[in-house]
Design an enzyme around this catalytic site. Sequence first.
Site, PDB file in Angstrom:
ATOM      1  N   HIS A  46      40.781  40.207  41.139  1.00 50.79           N
ATOM      2  CA  HIS A  46      41.186  40.026  39.658  1.00 50.79           C
ATOM      3  C   HIS A  46      40.282  40.955  39.021  1.00 50.79           C
ATOM      4  O   HIS A  46      39.318  41.551  39.333  1.00 50.79           O
ATOM      5  CB  HIS A  46      40.671  38.508  39.202  1.00 50.79           C
ATOM      6  CG  HIS A  46      41.468  37.728  39.652  1.00 50.79           C
ATOM      7  ND1 HIS A  46      41.662  36.049  39.422  1.00 50.79           N
ATOM      8  CD2 HIS A  46      42.427  37.458  40.710  1.00 50.79           C
ATOM      9  CE1 HIS A  46      42.286  35.371  39.878  1.00 50.79           C
ATOM     10  NE2 HIS A  46      42.852  36.249  41.089  1.00 50.79           N
ATOM     11  N   GLU A  48      38.357  41.015  36.371  1.00 53.64           N
ATOM     12  CA  GLU A  48      37.206  40.521  36.117  1.00 53.64           C
ATOM     13  C   GLU A  48      36.181  40.869  37.267  1.00 53.64           C
ATOM     14  O   GLU A  48      35.218  41.385  37.050  1.00 53.64           O
ATOM     15  CB  GLU A  48      37.087  39.308  35.565  1.00 53.64           C
ATOM     16  CG  GLU A  48      37.776  38.759  34.364  1.00 53.64           C
ATOM     17  CD  GLU A  48      39.322  38.345  34.500  1.00 53.64           C
ATOM     18  OE1 GLU A  48      39.844  37.367  34.005  1.00 53.64           O
ATOM     19  OE2 GLU A  48      39.979  38.608  35.669  1.00 53.64           O
ATOM     20  N   CYS A  76      40.168  33.123  34.600  1.00 57.19           N
ATOM     21  CA  CYS A  76      40.346  31.694  35.497  1.00 57.19           C
ATOM     22  C   CYS A  76      39.336  31.180  35.681  1.00 57.19           C
ATOM     23  O   CYS A  76      37.951  31.603  35.537  1.00 57.19           O
ATOM     24  CB  CYS A  76      41.515  32.233  36.905  1.00 57.19           C
ATOM     25  SG  CYS A  76      40.421  33.279  37.774  1.00 57.19           S
ATOM     26  N   CYS A  79      36.893  33.252  38.164  1.00 57.97           N
ATOM     27  CA  CYS A  79      36.465  34.319  37.234  1.00 57.97           C
ATOM     28  C   CYS A  79      35.020  33.879  36.434  1.00 57.97           C
ATOM     29  O   CYS A  79      34.373  34.578  36.066  1.00 57.97           O
ATOM     30  CB  CYS A  79      37.320  35.324  36.420  1.00 57.97           C
ATOM     31  SG  CYS A  79      38.448  36.224  37.626  1.00 57.97           S
TER      32      CYS A  79
END
Length: 128
Positions: A46, A48, A76, A79
């Site tokens: 992701h 992040e 999410c 993260c």
Amino acid sequence: MKAALAEARKAAKAGEVPVGAVAVRDGKRIASAHNRPISLNDPTAHAEILCLRRASKKLRNYRLNGIILYVTKEPCAMCRGALVWARVERVVWGCPDIKPANHKFKITRGVCKAESARLLKGFFKHRR
């Protein structure tokens, strides 16, 4: 946030979910990234997470005190956990995560519980 949006556009152009992130410390960009789970065959890739990895590498520290992370979508659960462990100071996000992952899996608890606990206690006993 404009730089995070530029990263999100890169993700969209590559066929990834358009999310971008930028790490800033003392007003200077430390790292930036966009979603890449498909292209890297990595469910943790992701924006992040990739941004945290790059910032950690650049700063040569896994603790990112003083970092403000700008991200185009609400992080999410994975993260958010990484942001906590990295000790990020602040998160600024654009839109909410309106459709969080709803996958469920089975859990088996307590396998080799005592041995696992002993390893952890021993490790931290020597570090403190």
